[in-house]
Design an enzyme around this catalytic site. Structure first.
Site, mmCIF file in Angstrom:
data_model
loop_
_atom_site.group_PDB
_atom_site.id
_atom_site.type_symbol
_atom_site.label_atom_id
_atom_site.label_comp_id
_atom_site.label_asym_id
_atom_site.label_seq_id
_atom_site.Cartn_x
_atom_site.Cartn_y
_atom_site.Cartn_z
ATOM 1 N N HIS A 14 0.831 -1.204 0.000
ATOM 2 C CA HIS A 14 0.000 0.000 0.000
ATOM 3 C C HIS A 14 0.865 1.254 0.000
ATOM 4 C CE1 HIS A 14 -2.935 2.841 2.131
ATOM 5 N NE2 HIS A 14 -3.428 2.622 0.932
ATOM 6 N N ARG A 15 0.651 2.113 -0.974
ATOM 7 C CA ARG A 15 1.447 3.340 -1.172
ATOM 8 C C ARG A 15 2.936 2.984 -1.239
ATOM 9 N NH1 ARG A 15 -1.597 7.357 3.255
ATOM 10 N NH2 ARG A 15 -3.696 6.555 2.868
ATOM 11 N N GLU A 41 0.435 -0.526 -4.763
ATOM 12 C CA GLU A 41 -0.555 0.505 -5.033
ATOM 13 C C GLU A 41 0.104 1.836 -4.737
ATOM 14 O OE1 GLU A 41 -3.877 3.248 -3.388
ATOM 15 O OE2 GLU A 41 -1.950 2.659 -2.548
ATOM 16 N N ASP A 43 -0.761 6.446 -5.216
ATOM 17 C CA ASP A 43 -1.754 7.479 -5.532
ATOM 18 C C ASP A 43 -1.142 8.521 -6.463
ATOM 19 O OD1 ASP A 43 -3.678 6.576 -3.350
ATOM 20 O OD2 ASP A 43 -1.884 7.040 -2.169
ATOM 21 N N HIS A 56 -0.605 11.416 -2.002
ATOM 22 C CA HIS A 56 -1.927 11.018 -1.533
ATOM 23 C C HIS A 56 -2.803 12.218 -1.195
ATOM 24 C CE1 HIS A 56 -4.927 9.830 1.502
ATOM 25 N NE2 HIS A 56 -4.943 8.672 0.879
ATOM 26 N N GLU A 116 -3.797 4.357 -8.289
ATOM 27 C CA GLU A 116 -5.016 5.023 -7.820
ATOM 28 C C GLU A 116 -5.022 6.465 -8.294
ATOM 29 O OE1 GLU A 116 -6.027 5.063 -3.582
ATOM 30 O OE2 GLU A 116 -7.514 6.621 -4.031
ATOM 31 N N LYS A 118 -6.087 9.973 -7.837
ATOM 32 C CA LYS A 118 -6.464 10.703 -6.618
ATOM 33 C C LYS A 118 -6.548 12.180 -6.962
ATOM 34 C CE LYS A 118 -6.279 9.151 -2.305
ATOM 35 N NZ LYS A 118 -7.265 8.176 -1.803
ATOM 36 N N ASP A 238 0.207 -1.916 4.400
ATOM 37 C CA ASP A 238 1.400 -1.102 4.656
ATOM 38 C C ASP A 238 2.560 -1.988 5.110
ATOM 39 O OD1 ASP A 238 -0.102 1.288 4.286
ATOM 40 O OD2 ASP A 238 -0.733 1.264 6.395
#
Ligand code: G3P
Ligand code: MG
Length: 245
Positions: A14-15, A41, A43, A56, A116, A118, A238
């Site tokens: 995540h991120r 992933e 943003d 983000h 993603e 954003k 994460d």
């Protein structure tokens, strides 16, 4: 039924790997690779002058040493900011990466990505279009197709206009009542739901309707195991290091 479907790995960073490196940075992508994650992933939003960058928040304060809205800054100004020190002095000097630099890091590490979209407020269409067009033009042939996702339906429609062949997923907190018609309208093959709102019945009805379900953000190993056992395809975490066998 969706016509675009690609099976993703069970664990997605995540991120990047936000528990171990500053989110949405090149260090985050390479750290995820070192932790053995095959997909990440991140943003993406636009600077004032239209550069697609990994961030983000709509504002700069939390993850950089800058101030104010991202959409009020040109790329040249953004580039001078430090996006690593807030996380740890070990990452001092880490920059806000462009989407194109992130693609290069993915290619170097043989990684897939969920990009993603954003958008900053009011820039939904422009962001969806720019991100999808950049991916269509610059995505390396040797990587699996990137998955586009967004909470913004306007961004997803614009992404479809720019790159109809790229798979898409709709992001939601809770699954809305009219989720099937929304996924159909957007041509999305999957739903990405906040994990705290997911139970076994929701998993079953989503899969039975022919859609993949993925959950964010799952940092507890036992919870990840339960979701995956129910049929969730992937969890965004994460902490990929906690999910190792
Ligand atoms: O794409 C999954 C997850 O990242 C969505 O929420 O706020 O962490 O971008 P957020
Ligand atoms: Mg995200």
């Amino acid at each position: 039924m969706p016509d675009l479907y690609e099976v993703l790995p069970t664990i997605i960073g995540h991120r990047g790997a936000a528990g171990s490196a500053p989110e949405n940075t090149i260090a985050g992508i390479t750290t995820a690779a070192e932790l053995g994650v095959g997909w990440v992933e991140f943003d993406v939003k636009l600077t004032r002058d239209g550069h697609a960058v990994l961030l983000h928040d709509d504002r700069l304060e939390r993850t950089t040493n800058g101030r104010g809205p991202v959409a009020a800054l040109d790329f040249a100004e953004l580039r001078g900011l430090d996006a690593g020190s807030w996380f740890s002095p070990a990452f001092a000097g880490e920059r806000v990466p462009t989407l194109s630099e992130a693609i290069t890091a993915l290619a170097d590490n043989d990684m897939g990505a969920n990009v993603e979209i954003k958008p900053s407020p009011g820039r939904d269409r422009a962001t969806g279009y720019a991100v999808a067009r950049a991916l269509r033009r610059h995505w390396p042939d040797h990587l699996p197709l990137p998955l586009l996702s967004s909470f913004s339906e306007s961004s997803l429609v614009a992404a479809r206009d720019a790159a109809p062949a790229l798979p898409r997923a709709l992001l939601v907190g809770r699954r809305p009542g009219n989720w099937v018609s929304r996924l159909e309208r957007l041509g999305c093959a999957a739903l990405h739901v906040a994990q705290r709102h997911v139970g076994v019945r929701l998993v079953r009805t989503t899969i039975d309707a022919g859609y993949a379900l993925r959950c964010y953000t799952v940092n507890d190993r036992a919870r990840a195991e339960r979701l995956l056992r129910w049929g969730v395809e992937s969890v965004f975490t994460d902490h990929p290091e906690r999910m190792r066998r």
